[in-house]
Design a protein around this motif. Structure first.
Motif, PDB file in Angstrom:
ATOM      1  N   GLU A 265       0.843  -1.192   0.000  1.00  0.00           N
ATOM      2  CA  GLU A 265       0.000   0.000   0.000  1.00  0.00           C
ATOM      3  C   GLU A 265       0.879   1.243   0.000  1.00  0.00           C
ATOM      4  OE1 GLU A 265      -4.083  -1.324   2.274  1.00  0.00           O
ATOM      5  OE2 GLU A 265      -2.502  -0.371   3.444  1.00  0.00           O
TER       6      GLU A 265
ATOM      7  N   ARG B 296      -4.548   6.135   1.886  1.00  0.00           N
ATOM      8  CA  ARG B 296      -3.812   4.887   1.705  1.00  0.00           C
ATOM      9  C   ARG B 296      -4.486   4.053   0.624  1.00  0.00           C
ATOM     10  NH1 ARG B 296      -2.568   1.401   6.983  1.00  0.00           N
ATOM     11  NH2 ARG B 296      -1.497   3.361   7.464  1.00  0.00           N
ATOM     12  N   LYS B 297      -3.703   3.664  -0.387  1.00  0.00           N
ATOM     13  CA  LYS B 297      -4.252   2.872  -1.484  1.00  0.00           C
ATOM     14  C   LYS B 297      -3.288   1.753  -1.853  1.00  0.00           C
ATOM     15  CE  LYS B 297      -6.807   6.677  -3.700  1.00  0.00           C
ATOM     16  NZ  LYS B 297      -6.969   7.457  -4.962  1.00  0.00           N
TER      17      LYS B 297
ATOM     18  N   ASN C 244       0.858   5.076   1.304  1.00  0.00           N
ATOM     19  CA  ASN C 244       0.219   6.021   2.208  1.00  0.00           C
ATOM     20  C   ASN C 244       0.736   7.415   1.882  1.00  0.00           C
ATOM     21  OD1 ASN C 244      -1.253   7.075   4.372  1.00  0.00           O
ATOM     22  ND2 ASN C 244       0.398   6.698   5.832  1.00  0.00           N
TER      23      ASN C 244
END
Length: 324
Positions: free
Chosen positions: A133, A141-142, A135
């Motif tokens: 992920e 956050r992806k 951030n």
């Protein structure tokens, strides 16, 4: 296709392998505690935690010493850069495998357990890794975007690393990979004296020599600061003589690996984007043309050439629409 569910395989009892965790440390007193805590919270504990203090001046190494954890081994060196710090950790590692963690990033609690499971599920692999992920500085956050993964399910063999890396965000980062000591030492560790891209070059050198076991589960977190946003000028500068691009070209000449030419084009596209952000028009066009010489169908590069020829105020408007 080799694939499966890690949730199912986690029920299988396997013998723990010896994992050395290597953490390069330079002036990260505000985040090193969080990074170490993410190691302490692992379901499967490492064999050792090697912290290489790369000449910190903010007391980061003192904080590590105060933790006084029995797994931690700390080594000090004069400031020599992140690659030299990682290489020192590789040199001192006593485990069979090495997992890298940066001092401002963190792992989910199941990261090492999953890496261990991949190592046992795919014994032919000297490299295992996971998605991660990102951030952003504002707390969004992806998980990374992954395309053309060659297996169905949570994990499998990443047989087309360069193809995935070309059409996705980097599938492997410096905190989402575990390698055998043998493999990382066989390529000479991380290249020193490179300002940026040393990790991408390292993964490329591993990918042409070794098979990669991979899971699409995002098991680590890369924490970005403001400098990584595309609307801001970067603070980490690439090398003017482009040693990463040069070494990638040499790899292609030696191995002629599938999809490596497109990956080289992708690298030059990133270099063009970087120089557009710095308003270096000449260099932006130079690298764009190099990108096209390796892949004329790299369509976004044509946009970069156009942007390099436009006035700055128009460039800024385009940057708000397109992610470089």
């Amino acid at each position: 296709m080799e694939r499966g569910s890690l949730k199912m395989e986690n029920r299988i009892s396997v013998k723990n392998i010896q994992i050395s965790v290597v953490i390069p440390l330079y002036n990260k007193c505000e985040t090193i505690g969080r990074a170490l805590e993410s190691v302490f919270s692992q379901i499967v504990q490492p064999f050792e935690i090697i912290v290489v203090n790369d000449g910190s001046t903010d007391g980061s190494e003192t904080l590590v010493k105060q933790i006084n954890h029995p797994l931690i081994r700390i080594f000090n060196q004069t400031n020599s850069g992140v690659s030299a710090a990682r290489n020192k950790g590789i040199e001192m590692a006593k485990g069979e495998w090495i997992a890298f963690l940066d001092a401002d990033d963190e792992w989910r609690s199941e990261f090492l357990k999953t890496m261990q499971m991949l190592a046992f599920t795919y014994p032919q692999c000297h490299v295992v890794g996971s998605a991660y992920e990102i951030n952003s500085h504002n707390g969004i956050r992806k998980p990374i975007i992954l395309n053309k993964i060659p297996f169905i399910g949570e994990h499998g063999l990443l047989t087309n690393y360069f193809e995935v890396a070309t059409c996705s965000q980097p599938p492997i980062s410096s905190i989402s990979i575990m390698v055998t000591v043998e493999s990382i030492r066989s390529i000479g560790g991380f290249p020193v004296g490179i300002k940026a891209g040393e990790d991408l070059l390292t993964w490329a050198r591993l990918a042409v020599k070794y098979k990669i076991g991979y899971t699409v589960l995002p098991l680590s977190i890369v924490n970005l600061d403001l400098a990584h946003q595309v609307t801001h000028k970067p603070t980490r500068f690439y090398d003017e003589n482009d040693p990463v691009g040069h070494c990638l070209v040499l790899l292609n000449q030696t191995y002629n690996y599938k999809s490596l030419r497109k990956y080289i084009s992708h690298w030059y596209k990133m270099m063009s984007s970087f120089n557009i952000r710095l308003n270096n028009r000449g260099l932006a066009i130079k690298y764009a043309l190099k990108a096209l010489s390796y892949n004329t169908l790299n369509y976004k590069v044509y946009l970069f050439i156009l942007m390099a020829l436009l006035p700055v105020y128009i460039q800024e408007k385009i940057k708000q629409i397109y992610i470089l």
